[in-house]
Design a protein around this motif. Structure first.
Motif, PDB file in Angstrom:
ATOM      1  N   VAL A  39       0.843  -1.206   0.000  1.00  0.00           N
ATOM      2  CA  VAL A  39       0.000   0.000   0.000  1.00  0.00           C
ATOM      3  C   VAL A  39       0.875   1.252   0.000  1.00  0.00           C
ATOM      4  CG1 VAL A  39      -1.692   1.324   1.326  1.00  0.00           C
ATOM      5  CG2 VAL A  39      -1.922  -1.164   1.138  1.00  0.00           C
ATOM      6  N   LEU A  40       1.911   1.249   0.827  1.00  0.00           N
ATOM      7  CA  LEU A  40       2.793   2.414   0.916  1.00  0.00           C
ATOM      8  C   LEU A  40       3.564   2.635  -0.379  1.00  0.00           C
ATOM      9  CD1 LEU A  40       4.197   1.950   4.537  1.00  0.00           C
ATOM     10  CD2 LEU A  40       2.305   3.408   3.768  1.00  0.00           C
ATOM     11  N   GLU A  41       4.001   1.543  -1.007  1.00  0.00           N
ATOM     12  CA  GLU A  41       4.729   1.692  -2.274  1.00  0.00           C
ATOM     13  C   GLU A  41       3.817   2.247  -3.359  1.00  0.00           C
ATOM     14  OE1 GLU A  41       7.790  -0.950  -3.530  1.00  0.00           O
ATOM     15  OE2 GLU A  41       7.697  -2.105  -1.656  1.00  0.00           O
ATOM     16  N   ASN A  42       2.541   1.861  -3.350  1.00  0.00           N
ATOM     17  CA  ASN A  42       1.597   2.438  -4.309  1.00  0.00           C
ATOM     18  C   ASN A  42       1.467   3.943  -4.096  1.00  0.00           C
ATOM     19  OD1 ASN A  42       1.126  -0.087  -5.367  1.00  0.00           O
ATOM     20  ND2 ASN A  42      -0.852  -0.390  -4.349  1.00  0.00           N
ATOM     21  N   MET A  43       1.642   4.383  -2.843  1.00  0.00           N
ATOM     22  CA  MET A  43       1.544   5.816  -2.520  1.00  0.00           C
ATOM     23  C   MET A  43       2.858   6.551  -2.785  1.00  0.00           C
ATOM     24  SD  MET A  43      -1.542   6.548  -1.556  1.00  0.00           S
ATOM     25  CE  MET A  43      -1.213   8.197  -0.899  1.00  0.00           C
ATOM     26  N   GLY A  44       3.887   5.848  -3.253  1.00  0.00           N
ATOM     27  CA  GLY A  44       5.136   6.496  -3.601  1.00  0.00           C
ATOM     28  C   GLY A  44       6.273   6.293  -2.625  1.00  0.00           C
ATOM     29  N   PHE A  45       6.003   5.640  -1.478  1.00  0.00           N
ATOM     30  CA  PHE A  45       7.072   5.371  -0.517  1.00  0.00           C
ATOM     31  C   PHE A  45       7.927   4.203  -0.997  1.00  0.00           C
ATOM     32  CE2 PHE A  45       4.074   7.695   2.089  1.00  0.00           C
ATOM     33  CZ  PHE A  45       4.883   8.457   2.922  1.00  0.00           C
ATOM     34  N   ARG A  46       9.184   4.198  -0.566  1.00  0.00           N
ATOM     35  CA  ARG A  46      10.097   3.121  -0.895  1.00  0.00           C
ATOM     36  C   ARG A  46      10.787   2.626   0.371  1.00  0.00           C
ATOM     37  NH1 ARG A  46       7.534   2.677  -4.518  1.00  0.00           N
ATOM     38  NH2 ARG A  46       7.908   2.918  -6.743  1.00  0.00           N
ATOM     39  N   PRO A  47      10.928   1.292   0.529  1.00  0.00           N
ATOM     40  CA  PRO A  47      11.691   0.791   1.685  1.00  0.00           C
ATOM     41  C   PRO A  47      13.169   1.098   1.477  1.00  0.00           C
ATOM     42  CG  PRO A  47      11.069  -1.033   0.238  1.00  0.00           C
ATOM     43  CD  PRO A  47      10.427   0.198  -0.322  1.00  0.00           C
ATOM     44  N   VAL A  48      13.782   1.767   2.452  1.00  0.00           N
ATOM     45  CA  VAL A  48      15.184   2.171   2.284  1.00  0.00           C
ATOM     46  C   VAL A  48      16.109   1.569   3.330  1.00  0.00           C
ATOM     47  CG1 VAL A  48      14.561   4.335   1.121  1.00  0.00           C
ATOM     48  CG2 VAL A  48      14.855   4.305   3.620  1.00  0.00           C
ATOM     49  N   ALA A  49      15.564   1.075   4.452  1.00  0.00           N
ATOM     50  CA  ALA A  49      16.439   0.516   5.501  1.00  0.00           C
ATOM     51  C   ALA A  49      15.633  -0.400   6.417  1.00  0.00           C
ATOM     52  CB  ALA A  49      17.082   1.636   6.318  1.00  0.00           C
ATOM     53  N   ARG A  50      16.350  -1.315   7.065  1.00  0.00           N
ATOM     54  CA  ARG A  50      15.715  -2.228   8.025  1.00  0.00           C
ATOM     55  C   ARG A  50      16.440  -2.143   9.367  1.00  0.00           C
ATOM     56  NH1 ARG A  50      15.400  -5.436   3.208  1.00  0.00           N
ATOM     57  NH2 ARG A  50      13.204  -5.748   2.613  1.00  0.00           N
ATOM     58  N   HIS A  51      15.658  -2.276  10.426  1.00  0.00           N
ATOM     59  CA  HIS A  51      16.220  -2.200  11.776  1.00  0.00           C
ATOM     60  C   HIS A  51      17.203  -3.353  11.999  1.00  0.00           C
ATOM     61  CE1 HIS A  51      16.415  -1.835  16.169  1.00  0.00           C
ATOM     62  NE2 HIS A  51      15.898  -0.626  16.017  1.00  0.00           N
ATOM     63  N   ARG A  52      18.248  -3.079  12.763  1.00  0.00           N
ATOM     64  CA  ARG A  52      19.303  -4.073  12.965  1.00  0.00           C
ATOM     65  C   ARG A  52      18.845  -5.263  13.800  1.00  0.00           C
ATOM     66  NH1 ARG A  52      24.276  -2.173  11.451  1.00  0.00           N
ATOM     67  NH2 ARG A  52      24.379   0.066  10.989  1.00  0.00           N
ATOM     68  N   SER A  53      17.891  -5.070  14.704  1.00  0.00           N
ATOM     69  CA  SER A  53      17.542  -6.156  15.630  1.00  0.00           C
ATOM     70  C   SER A  53      16.048  -6.434  15.729  1.00  0.00           C
ATOM     71  CB  SER A  53      18.075  -5.842  17.035  1.00  0.00           C
ATOM     72  OG  SER A  53      17.492  -4.651  17.534  1.00  0.00           O
ATOM     73  N   ARG A  54      15.227  -5.629  15.081  1.00  0.00           N
ATOM     74  CA  ARG A  54      13.783  -5.810  15.191  1.00  0.00           C
ATOM     75  C   ARG A  54      13.153  -5.847  13.805  1.00  0.00           C
ATOM     76  NH1 ARG A  54      14.287  -1.443  19.367  1.00  0.00           N
ATOM     77  NH2 ARG A  54      14.513  -2.524  21.340  1.00  0.00           N
ATOM     78  N   GLU A  55      11.923  -6.364  13.756  1.00  0.00           N
ATOM     79  CA  GLU A  55      11.205  -6.420  12.480  1.00  0.00           C
ATOM     80  C   GLU A  55      10.547  -5.059  12.221  1.00  0.00           C
ATOM     81  OE1 GLU A  55       7.968  -9.222  10.092  1.00  0.00           O
ATOM     82  OE2 GLU A  55       8.685  -9.819  12.080  1.00  0.00           O
ATOM     83  N   VAL A  56      11.387  -4.118  11.840  1.00  0.00           N
ATOM     84  CA  VAL A  56      10.955  -2.741  11.592  1.00  0.00           C
ATOM     85  C   VAL A  56      11.613  -2.265  10.305  1.00  0.00           C
ATOM     86  CG1 VAL A  56      10.946  -0.373  12.474  1.00  0.00           C
ATOM     87  CG2 VAL A  56      10.726  -2.286  14.070  1.00  0.00           C
ATOM     88  N   THR A  57      10.818  -1.659   9.421  1.00  0.00           N
ATOM     89  CA  THR A  57      11.318  -1.196   8.129  1.00  0.00           C
ATOM     90  C   THR A  57      11.066   0.301   7.981  1.00  0.00           C
ATOM     91  OG1 THR A  57      10.815  -3.343   7.149  1.00  0.00           O
ATOM     92  CG2 THR A  57      11.216  -1.535   5.624  1.00  0.00           C
ATOM     93  N   LEU A  58      12.054   0.996   7.447  1.00  0.00           N
ATOM     94  CA  LEU A  58      11.942   2.428   7.193  1.00  0.00           C
ATOM     95  C   LEU A  58      11.583   2.656   5.728  1.00  0.00           C
ATOM     96  CD1 LEU A  58      12.389   5.463   7.887  1.00  0.00           C
ATOM     97  CD2 LEU A  58      14.818   5.096   7.341  1.00  0.00           C
ATOM     98  N   TYR A  59      10.489   3.382   5.506  1.00  0.00           N
ATOM     99  CA  TYR A  59      10.075   3.797   4.164  1.00  0.00           C
ATOM    100  C   TYR A  59      10.292   5.304   4.047  1.00  0.00           C
ATOM    101  CZ  TYR A  59       7.759  -0.716   3.393  1.00  0.00           C
ATOM    102  OH  TYR A  59       7.495  -2.053   3.220  1.00  0.00           O
ATOM    103  N   ARG A  60      10.517   5.752   2.804  1.00  0.00           N
ATOM    104  CA  ARG A  60      10.795   7.180   2.626  1.00  0.00           C
ATOM    105  C   ARG A  60      10.362   7.632   1.245  1.00  0.00           C
ATOM    106  NH1 ARG A  60      16.672   8.071   3.931  1.00  0.00           N
ATOM    107  NH2 ARG A  60      15.931   8.289   6.078  1.00  0.00           N
ATOM    108  N   GLN A  61       9.939   8.877   1.161  1.00  0.00           N
ATOM    109  CA  GLN A  61       9.848   9.590  -0.118  1.00  0.00           C
ATOM    110  C   GLN A  61       9.980  11.073   0.188  1.00  0.00           C
ATOM    111  OE1 GLN A  61       6.163  10.174  -2.330  1.00  0.00           O
ATOM    112  NE2 GLN A  61       4.989   9.108  -0.748  1.00  0.00           N
TER     113      GLN A  61
END
Length: 291
Positions: A39-61
């Motif tokens: 859904v976020l990628e359809n809105m123009g966001f892109r995954p750019v990084a992942r947390h080192r120890s947790r299931e957390v992803t950073l999206y950005r645009q």
């Protein structure tokens, strides 16, 4: 000693005792990170990084950071209903995170305990509506909070451009019946927000009470349940975010081309003042507003 007329009638600037300077990130909690990511990628966001120890992803645009928290050990994730994503945090940019946090504590806020592990950054936070959190971030200029806790995704542009010039415009918060005055007082008292007169409206859903951040960079909208919704016991929560765009019609066209669907009715024309995306995953919608 005399004062000229200009000095005597000078209008003081809005107080900004926390040194707020915009939104650093907005966080979703979800047990369905892949579905929300699409859904976020359809809105123009892109995954750019992942947390080192947790299931957390950073999206950005553009200048917008958006965090998807799917860490199963986080109560906000395990507490989501039927996998529906919820806005679980908003991080405010401030001049000094510790001072901002301490001031809020002095004003009666409830602190969030730190779960930072060894070599992880501690980000001060207080409790917000519906189990959400307000974070205070002062590493948003030369150094970023993501430099420590996240690993960049290889071959991905770390700074993807904003689709149709989108940027954070504001947050919509659902509140309980007859609770507007309480929440207005809270945001005025805690963060130095100021109320916007009812005749000054933004967006396409002119409901509730609007407030402006002391830095003037984003709005907060408080929406009570409709009068006819007697017995509405839905919890208070951060409901959706709004994006500012230079041209609503162009943004709608660009997003429709990516498969995003919009709410359209006789009362709601997306190309006018703004547009609202259709609900996806049971709880995710976005509002476009002319900047």
């Amino acid at each position: 000693m005399s004062l000229n007329k200009v000095d005597r009638e000078a209008v003081p600037e809005m107080p900004n005792r926390l040194g707020l300077s915009g939104i650093e990130f907005i966080e979703y909690a979800t047990s369905r990170p892949q579905a929300l990511g699409q859904v976020l990628e359809n809105m123009g966001f892109r995954p750019v990084a992942r947390h080192r120890s947790r299931e957390v992803t950073l999206y950005r645009q553009g200048a917008m950071n958006l965090v998807v928290n799917a860490n199963p050990d986080d109560a906000r994730v395990s507490g989501t209903v039927d996998g529906q994503p919820v806005i679980s945090a908003v991080a405010f940019r401030v001049q000094d995170a510790l001072k901002a946090h301490n001031r809020c504590m002095e004003l009666g806020a409830w602190s969030v305990g730190s779960h930072a592990q060894a070599m992880e950054l501690h980000i001060p936070a207080i409790h917000g509506p519906g189990g959400s959190r307000f974070y205070f971030v002062d590493r948003w200029q030369e150094f970023l909070i993501y430099d420590i806790d996240f690993k960049p995704i290889p071959t991905v542009d770390p700074n993807p451009p904003a689709l149709a010039g989108m940027s954070y415009f504001g947050v919509v918060q659902y509140i309980g019946a007859a609770r507007s005055a309480d929440w207005q007082t809270y945001y005025e008292h805690m963060f130095d927000f100021s109320s916007i007169p009812d005749e000054e409206r933004f967006g396409i859903l002119p409901k509730g009470k609007l407030m402006k951040s002391p830095c003037g960079t984003f709005l907060w909208q408080l929406v009570e349940p409709d009068v006819w919704m007697d017995g509405d016991d839905s919890p208070e929560c951060l409901q959706r975010m709004g994006f500012g765009v230079p041209n609503v019609a162009e943004a709608v066209a660009a997003l429709k081309a990516r498969g995003v669907e919009f709410v359209e009715s006789t009362q709601l024309h997306p190309e006018d003042r703004g547009a609202l995306t259709r609900n996806t995953l049971g709880s995710v919608a976005f509002e476009l507003v002319h900047k």
